[in-house]
Design an enzyme around this catalytic site. Sequence first.
Site, PDB file in Angstrom:
ATOM      1  CE  LYS A  38      -0.345  -0.253   5.075  1.00 44.43           C
ATOM      2  NZ  LYS A  38      -1.108  -0.890   6.169  1.00 44.43           N
ATOM      3  NE  ARG A 136      -6.461   0.087  11.425  1.00 42.86           N
ATOM      4  CZ  ARG A 136      -5.218  -0.056  10.951  1.00 42.86           C
ATOM      5  NH1 ARG A 136      -4.322   0.915  11.157  1.00 42.86           N
ATOM      6  NH2 ARG A 136      -4.857  -1.146  10.307  1.00 42.86           N
ATOM      7  CE1 TYR A 264       9.564  32.558   1.571  1.00 41.76           C
ATOM      8  CE2 TYR A 264       9.457  30.160   1.711  1.00 41.76           C
ATOM      9  CZ  TYR A 264       9.427  31.332   0.952  1.00 41.76           C
ATOM     10  OH  TYR A 264       9.254  31.261  -0.402  1.00 41.76           O
ATOM     11  CG  MET A 313       6.308  23.886  -2.126  1.00 38.90           C
ATOM     12  SD  MET A 313       5.211  24.726  -3.269  1.00 38.90           S
ATOM     13  CE  MET A 313       4.177  25.665  -2.151  1.00 38.90           C
TER      14      MET A 313
HETATM   15  C1  PLP Z   1      -0.270  -1.810   6.919  1.00 38.94           C
HETATM   16  C2  PLP Z   1      -0.749  -3.108   7.429  1.00 38.94           C
HETATM   17  C3  PLP Z   1       0.135  -4.187   7.610  1.00 38.94           C
HETATM   18  C4  PLP Z   1       1.633  -4.059   7.471  1.00 38.94           C
HETATM   19  O1  PLP Z   1       2.206  -3.676   8.702  1.00 38.94           O
HETATM   20  P1  PLP Z   1       3.788  -3.513   8.900  1.00 38.94           P
HETATM   21  O2  PLP Z   1       3.928  -3.084  10.300  1.00 38.94           O
HETATM   22  O3  PLP Z   1       4.205  -2.454   7.927  1.00 38.94           O
HETATM   23  O4  PLP Z   1       4.400  -4.827   8.590  1.00 38.94           O
HETATM   24  C5  PLP Z   1      -0.401  -5.416   7.954  1.00 38.94           C
HETATM   25  N1  PLP Z   1      -1.733  -5.569   8.162  1.00 38.94           N
HETATM   26  C6  PLP Z   1      -2.595  -4.540   8.031  1.00 38.94           C
HETATM   27  C7  PLP Z   1      -4.048  -4.771   8.312  1.00 38.94           C
HETATM   28  C8  PLP Z   1      -2.144  -3.282   7.684  1.00 38.94           C
HETATM   29  O5  PLP Z   1      -3.004  -2.257   7.590  1.00 38.94           O
END
Ligand code: PLP
Length: 368
Positions: A38, A136, A264, A313
Amino acid sequence: MPKTQETVLEIDLNALKHNYQHLKNKVHPETKFLAVVKAFAYGSDSVEIATYLESLNVDYFAVAYVSEGIQLRDAGITKPILVLHPQSVNFETIIERCLEPSLYSQYVLNAFIEVAEAKKQQNYPVHIKFNTGLNRLGFSEKEVTQVSDRLLKTKSVKVASMFSHIAASEDLNEKAFTLNQIQTFKNITQEFKEQIGYHPMMHMCNTSGILNYPEAHFDMVRSGIGLYGYGNSEKADAFLKPIATLKTIISQIHKINTGDSVGYNRAFIAKRPTKTATIPIGHADGIGRQYGKGKGFGVINGKKAPFIGNVCMDMIMLDVTDINCQEGDEVVLFDKKTTAASFSETANTISYEIITSITQRVKRIFLK
Ligand SMILES: *Cc1c(COP(=O)(O)O)cnc(C)c1O
């Protein structure tokens, strides 16, 4: 490596292979390995990383959103792709692009089944997410029967896996909490698989879970940060190689007098005759305004130069008074030695944040 002439994020695929093999050796040979790609594979490049990991025969991929899965399918990735946080507006696309949704609430479960039935699907693979304490996403223990009842009423979907996520896998002070999460997950999945009458895969561990909780590897593990070279502890980091190097060059050097200001809002005032270096990277490249004013640094000719003044920036200024350097010299923000973890610590954040922050404006280079 030739010295860089512009800002680049260099990605070392050999280091990726090393990390993958190291983590894979921590799990049973039968345990599947899911690579979390991701957020542009944690700020590197999801297509390059997934293509390379597919060539190493990784079993599964995960992304957060549907658009990220589409990008991988467009690039020819054929392994299964779990979408961790899909929104129901994209459910038709999920099926059209052979992506596999995480279903975490009654609402998304019903919505997905409706779409799968309308599209005449049979046994479409879905992943049921249970909440065991992170609070979550995920079904609660109380909802298990409701979920299995709903699933038994349709032939359109089949549960490929049941999974959960550990809240503090890297924090051994929370070991009792984690062990309780693992037990809860076992209880839930036992009940659930009895009710649905078959045995989907079980998975729970992220990178730190792989390293700290071998008893919770189950049928698959999900690794993100570890593949990219960070293990959330000094001990784990020693066996991993950060894949990303962020480097740039000195655009200009200024010599200023005591009392002169830099940048700045005059956020830096020289307390001595000072030599400054300006580099072509800024908050639009992902080095946010939480850096600057002494937080963050570049390594120039082996020496650390602190960021001074506010991050702009497209530029940052560094104090190079005590460093022998000139315009055109290379500046390393993080690499294998001076890691993104140590860089991010200066601003009280974590490796995850800085590496995923590097924006698409920064050119990616791949080393193989
Ligand atoms: C992002 C994520 C992971 C990966 O976690 P790491 O700590 O980067 O290995 C695994 N499971 C879920 C549900 C995640 O959202």
